[in-house]
Design a protein around this motif. Structure first.
Motif, PDB file in Angstrom:
ATOM      1  N   THR A 146       0.829  -1.202   0.000  1.00  0.00           N
ATOM      2  CA  THR A 146       0.000   0.000   0.000  1.00  0.00           C
ATOM      3  C   THR A 146       0.866   1.256   0.000  1.00  0.00           C
ATOM      4  O   THR A 146       2.050   1.216   0.313  1.00  0.00           O
ATOM      5  CB  THR A 146      -0.882   0.037   1.257  1.00  0.00           C
ATOM      6  OG1 THR A 146      -0.029   0.011   2.408  1.00  0.00           O
ATOM      7  CG2 THR A 146      -1.832  -1.137   1.302  1.00  0.00           C
ATOM      8  N   THR A 147       0.251   2.376  -0.340  1.00  0.00           N
ATOM      9  CA  THR A 147       0.888   3.682  -0.191  1.00  0.00           C
ATOM     10  C   THR A 147      -0.073   4.552   0.607  1.00  0.00           C
ATOM     11  O   THR A 147      -1.232   4.670   0.210  1.00  0.00           O
ATOM     12  CB  THR A 147       1.136   4.335  -1.572  1.00  0.00           C
ATOM     13  OG1 THR A 147       1.906   3.431  -2.365  1.00  0.00           O
ATOM     14  CG2 THR A 147       1.877   5.653  -1.433  1.00  0.00           C
ATOM     15  N   PRO A 148       0.358   5.183   1.697  1.00  0.00           N
ATOM     16  CA  PRO A 148       1.702   5.035   2.275  1.00  0.00           C
ATOM     17  C   PRO A 148       1.934   3.661   2.897  1.00  0.00           C
ATOM     18  O   PRO A 148       1.012   2.871   3.055  1.00  0.00           O
ATOM     19  CB  PRO A 148       1.760   6.138   3.327  1.00  0.00           C
ATOM     20  CG  PRO A 148       0.348   6.544   3.592  1.00  0.00           C
ATOM     21  CD  PRO A 148      -0.485   6.114   2.437  1.00  0.00           C
ATOM     22  N   ARG A 149       3.193   3.402   3.215  1.00  0.00           N
ATOM     23  CA  ARG A 149       3.595   2.123   3.818  1.00  0.00           C
ATOM     24  C   ARG A 149       4.805   2.360   4.714  1.00  0.00           C
ATOM     25  O   ARG A 149       5.478   3.402   4.576  1.00  0.00           O
ATOM     26  CB  ARG A 149       3.932   1.088   2.733  1.00  0.00           C
ATOM     27  CG  ARG A 149       4.987   1.569   1.737  1.00  0.00           C
ATOM     28  CD  ARG A 149       5.146   0.626   0.555  1.00  0.00           C
ATOM     29  NE  ARG A 149       6.022   1.185  -0.472  1.00  0.00           N
ATOM     30  CZ  ARG A 149       5.632   2.008  -1.428  1.00  0.00           C
ATOM     31  NH1 ARG A 149       4.373   2.389  -1.495  1.00  0.00           N
ATOM     32  NH2 ARG A 149       6.482   2.486  -2.311  1.00  0.00           N
ATOM     33  N   ALA A 150       5.109   1.406   5.573  1.00  0.00           N
ATOM     34  CA  ALA A 150       6.300   1.521   6.418  1.00  0.00           C
ATOM     35  C   ALA A 150       7.552   1.472   5.544  1.00  0.00           C
ATOM     36  O   ALA A 150       7.545   0.834   4.493  1.00  0.00           O
ATOM     37  CB  ALA A 150       6.328   0.369   7.426  1.00  0.00           C
ATOM     38  N   THR A 151       8.602   2.167   5.951  1.00  0.00           N
ATOM     39  CA  THR A 151       9.857   2.086   5.197  1.00  0.00           C
ATOM     40  C   THR A 151      10.394   0.654   5.278  1.00  0.00           C
ATOM     41  O   THR A 151      10.175  -0.055   6.258  1.00  0.00           O
ATOM     42  CB  THR A 151      10.919   3.045   5.757  1.00  0.00           C
ATOM     43  OG1 THR A 151      11.043   2.812   7.149  1.00  0.00           O
ATOM     44  CG2 THR A 151      10.557   4.479   5.511  1.00  0.00           C
ATOM     45  N   LYS A 152      11.115   0.279   4.218  1.00  0.00           N
ATOM     46  CA  LYS A 152      11.663  -1.084   4.142  1.00  0.00           C
ATOM     47  C   LYS A 152      13.159  -1.020   3.887  1.00  0.00           C
ATOM     48  O   LYS A 152      13.639  -0.144   3.183  1.00  0.00           O
ATOM     49  CB  LYS A 152      11.013  -1.858   2.985  1.00  0.00           C
ATOM     50  CG  LYS A 152       9.495  -1.815   2.938  1.00  0.00           C
ATOM     51  CD  LYS A 152       8.875  -2.671   3.998  1.00  0.00           C
ATOM     52  CE  LYS A 152       7.380  -2.839   3.825  1.00  0.00           C
ATOM     53  NZ  LYS A 152       6.593  -1.595   3.937  1.00  0.00           N
TER      54      LYS A 152
END
Ligand code: SF4
Length: 144
Positions: free
Chosen positions: A46-52
């Motif tokens: 999804t956007t937004p999403r947690a940084t990876k």
């Protein structure tokens, strides 16, 4: 035709809901010379999403099963990153793409430099998952 990271065209697909607009890349798109892709969205994130970040290696290790892609929220998103890379490769093959310009330091798009997996801002040499897969399939990838 050149494959480009969608966020470089100003598309708001970045983890925080923003983009990484680059006027030169946007010009390529406007001239009909670029195909924008966001492997993380194509992988179902999804956007937004947690940084990876990639933990325990680089994109090569992720493809070879020795490293994984972890989120700052602690979730393992390795499968989504591999799925997204495969989707991008499929698009590249259909469009007979020989060249890609991707966003530096991304765990998907980075082509030469990525974050080291500690969420500390440290950068190491290596490719993101999609950049690695494209290179393994003979596509010239540069980062910007
Ligand atoms: S995965 Fe690539 S195209 Fe998508 S937001 Fe990250 S750097 Fe941009």
């Amino acid at each position: 035709m050149i494959l480009v990271s969608a966020c470089l065209c100003g598309i708001n697909c970045k983890y925080n809901g923003g983009s990484n607009l680059n006027e030169d890349i946007l010009k390529l798109l406007a001239e009909g010379k670029a195909i924008p892709v966001c492997p993380e969205q194509l992988g179902g994130l999804t956007t937004p999403r947690a940084t990876k970040e990639i933990e325990g290696g680089t994109g090569a290790g992720v493809l070879d099963g020795t490293a994984r892609v972890m989120g700052s929220d602690g979730k393992d998103t390795t499968d989504s990153f591999i799925r997204g890379a495969m989707e991008v490769l499929g698009i590249a093959k259909k469009a007979n793409i020989k060249e890609a310009i991707l966003k530096a330091r991304s765990p998907s798009c980075g082509a030469g430099h990525i974050y080291d997996g500690t969420f500390s801002g440290r950068v190491i040499e290596g490719n993101g998952v999609t950049a690695e897969l494209l290179k393994r399939n003979g596509i010239r990838v540069t980062e910007i």
